[in-house]
Design a protein around this motif. Structure first.
Motif, PDB file in Angstrom:
ATOM      1  N   LYS A   5      34.427  15.772  -8.860  1.00 15.11           N
ATOM      2  CA  LYS A   5      33.301  15.426  -9.725  1.00 15.11           C
ATOM      3  C   LYS A   5      32.552  16.663 -10.218  1.00 15.11           C
ATOM      4  O   LYS A   5      32.237  16.766 -11.407  1.00 15.11           O
ATOM      5  N   GLN A   6      32.263  17.599  -9.346  1.00  8.21           N
ATOM      6  CA  GLN A   6      31.495  18.779  -9.754  1.00  8.21           C
ATOM      7  C   GLN A   6      32.233  19.609 -10.799  1.00  8.21           C
ATOM      8  O   GLN A   6      31.624  20.104 -11.748  1.00  8.21           O
ATOM      9  N   LEU A   7      33.552  19.750 -10.657  1.00  8.89           N
ATOM     10  CA  LEU A   7      34.336  20.487 -11.656  1.00  8.89           C
ATOM     11  C   LEU A   7      34.340  19.748 -12.990  1.00  8.89           C
ATOM     12  O   LEU A   7      34.230  20.361 -14.051  1.00  8.89           O
ATOM     13  N   ALA A   8      34.465  18.431 -12.925  1.00  9.41           N
ATOM     14  CA  ALA A   8      34.468  17.630 -14.150  1.00  9.41           C
ATOM     15  C   ALA A   8      33.126  17.733 -14.861  1.00  9.41           C
ATOM     16  O   ALA A   8      33.074  17.906 -16.088  1.00  9.41           O
ATOM     17  N   LEU A   9      32.025  17.638 -14.115  1.00  9.09           N
ATOM     18  CA  LEU A   9      30.701  17.718 -14.723  1.00  9.09           C
ATOM     19  C   LEU A   9      30.477  19.087 -15.354  1.00  9.09           C
ATOM     20  O   LEU A   9      29.904  19.196 -16.441  1.00  9.09           O
ATOM     21  N   LEU A  26      28.766  10.221 -18.650  1.00  9.11           N
ATOM     22  CA  LEU A  26      30.175  10.218 -19.062  1.00  9.11           C
ATOM     23  C   LEU A  26      31.083   9.984 -17.859  1.00  9.11           C
ATOM     24  O   LEU A  26      32.032   9.201 -17.934  1.00  9.11           O
ATOM     25  N   TRP A  27      30.784  10.637 -16.753  1.00 16.72           N
ATOM     26  CA  TRP A  27      31.563  10.430 -15.520  1.00 16.72           C
ATOM     27  C   TRP A  27      31.523   8.953 -15.114  1.00 16.72           C
ATOM     28  O   TRP A  27      32.540   8.370 -14.761  1.00 16.72           O
ATOM     29  N   ASN A  28      30.344   8.357 -15.204  1.00 19.93           N
ATOM     30  CA  ASN A  28      30.173   6.972 -14.775  1.00 19.93           C
ATOM     31  C   ASN A  28      30.932   5.971 -15.635  1.00 19.93           C
ATOM     32  O   ASN A  28      31.234   4.865 -15.169  1.00 19.93           O
ATOM     33  N   ILE A  29      31.233   6.328 -16.881  1.00 22.00           N
ATOM     34  CA  ILE A  29      32.027   5.426 -17.724  1.00 22.00           C
ATOM     35  C   ILE A  29      33.503   5.836 -17.729  1.00 22.00           C
ATOM     36  O   ILE A  29      34.276   5.384 -18.548  1.00 22.00           O
ATOM     37  N   SER A  33      36.891  14.555 -18.411  1.00 23.86           N
ATOM     38  CA  SER A  33      37.241  15.825 -19.059  1.00 23.86           C
ATOM     39  C   SER A  33      36.980  15.731 -20.563  1.00 23.86           C
ATOM     40  O   SER A  33      36.866  14.638 -21.122  1.00 23.86           O
ATOM     41  N   ILE A  34      36.916  16.891 -21.186  1.00 23.43           N
ATOM     42  CA  ILE A  34      36.750  16.936 -22.638  1.00 23.43           C
ATOM     43  C   ILE A  34      37.947  16.271 -23.301  1.00 23.43           C
ATOM     44  O   ILE A  34      37.795  15.523 -24.267  1.00 23.43           O
ATOM     45  N   GLU A  35      39.128  16.506 -22.758  1.00 22.85           N
ATOM     46  CA  GLU A  35      40.339  15.901 -23.315  1.00 22.85           C
ATOM     47  C   GLU A  35      40.272  14.379 -23.265  1.00 22.85           C
ATOM     48  O   GLU A  35      40.639  13.705 -24.230  1.00 22.85           O
ATOM     49  N   GLU A  36      39.805  13.822 -22.151  1.00 18.21           N
ATOM     50  CA  GLU A  36      39.683  12.368 -22.047  1.00 18.21           C
ATOM     51  C   GLU A  36      38.679  11.827 -23.059  1.00 18.21           C
ATOM     52  O   GLU A  36      38.897  10.770 -23.639  1.00 18.21           O
ATOM     53  N   LEU A  37      37.597  12.547 -23.265  1.00 12.00           N
ATOM     54  CA  LEU A  37      36.603  12.116 -24.247  1.00 12.00           C
ATOM     55  C   LEU A  37      37.214  12.126 -25.639  1.00 12.00           C
ATOM     56  O   LEU A  37      37.027  11.192 -26.421  1.00 12.00           O
ATOM     57  N   ARG A  38      37.969  13.152 -25.945  1.00  8.68           N
ATOM     58  CA  ARG A  38      38.616  13.281 -27.257  1.00  8.68           C
ATOM     59  C   ARG A  38      39.604  12.141 -27.490  1.00  8.68           C
ATOM     60  O   ARG A  38      39.747  11.658 -28.619  1.00  8.68           O
ATOM     61  N   ASP A  39      40.264  11.702 -26.416  1.00 10.80           N
ATOM     62  CA  ASP A  39      41.296  10.669 -26.542  1.00 10.80           C
ATOM     63  C   ASP A  39      40.752   9.245 -26.553  1.00 10.80           C
ATOM     64  O   ASP A  39      41.498   8.303 -26.802  1.00 10.80           O
ATOM     65  N   ARG A  40      39.471   9.063 -26.258  1.00  8.00           N
ATOM     66  CA  ARG A  40      38.892   7.719 -26.196  1.00  8.00           C
ATOM     67  C   ARG A  40      38.421   7.269 -27.569  1.00  8.00           C
ATOM     68  O   ARG A  40      37.905   8.045 -28.358  1.00  8.00           O
ATOM     69  N   SER A  41      38.544   5.989 -27.807  1.00 11.03           N
ATOM     70  CA  SER A  41      38.058   5.416 -29.059  1.00 11.03           C
ATOM     71  C   SER A  41      36.564   5.120 -28.933  1.00 11.03           C
ATOM     72  O   SER A  41      36.060   4.902 -27.823  1.00 11.03           O
ATOM     73  N   PRO A  42      35.850   5.078 -30.044  1.00 12.49           N
ATOM     74  CA  PRO A  42      34.437   4.688 -29.992  1.00 12.49           C
ATOM     75  C   PRO A  42      34.238   3.302 -29.386  1.00 12.49           C
ATOM     76  O   PRO A  42      33.221   3.047 -28.753  1.00 12.49           O
ATOM     77  N   GLU A  43      35.223   2.427 -29.534  1.00  8.80           N
ATOM     78  CA  GLU A  43      35.119   1.093 -28.965  1.00  8.80           C
ATOM     79  C   GLU A  43      35.059   1.144 -27.438  1.00  8.80           C
ATOM     80  O   GLU A  43      34.361   0.360 -26.809  1.00  8.80           O
ATOM     81  N   HIS A  44      35.788   2.085 -26.834  1.00 10.49           N
ATOM     82  CA  HIS A  44      35.729   2.227 -25.373  1.00 10.49           C
ATOM     83  C   HIS A  44      34.308   2.595 -24.951  1.00 10.49           C
ATOM     84  O   HIS A  44      33.786   2.050 -23.993  1.00 10.49           O
ATOM     85  N   TYR A  45      33.707   3.505 -25.667  1.00  8.49           N
ATOM     86  CA  TYR A  45      32.326   3.914 -25.373  1.00  8.49           C
ATOM     87  C   TYR A  45      31.389   2.706 -25.475  1.00  8.49           C
ATOM     88  O   TYR A  45      30.602   2.441 -24.578  1.00  8.49           O
TER      89      TYR A  45
END
Length: 57
Positions: A5-9, A26-29, A33-45
């Motif tokens: 968690k600390q490395l991810a944050l 972001l961790w809680n949802i 990682s930045i890569e995971e955020l880039r790969d997620r759709s706005p609908e997931h958010y």
């Protein structure tokens, strides 16, 4: 893959405008990682925010 968690944050806080609180949100949802955020759709958010009952600001 579950990351420390600390490395991810720390990585998420590299994003301009993302501080400790937003990185934790972001961790809680499920974004670890930045890569995971880039790969997620706005609908997931949106779906995650509805599930948690709040939106990141």
């Amino acid at each position: 893959m579950k990351r420390d968690k600390q490395l991810a944050l720390k990585e998420l806080r590299k994003i301009p405008g993302v501080g400790e609180s937003t990185a934790n949100d972001l961790w809680n949802i499920g974004i670890q990682s930045i890569e995971e955020l880039r790969d997620r759709s706005p609908e997931h958010y949106t779906d995650s925010c509805i599930f948690w009952g709040r939106f990141l600001t």
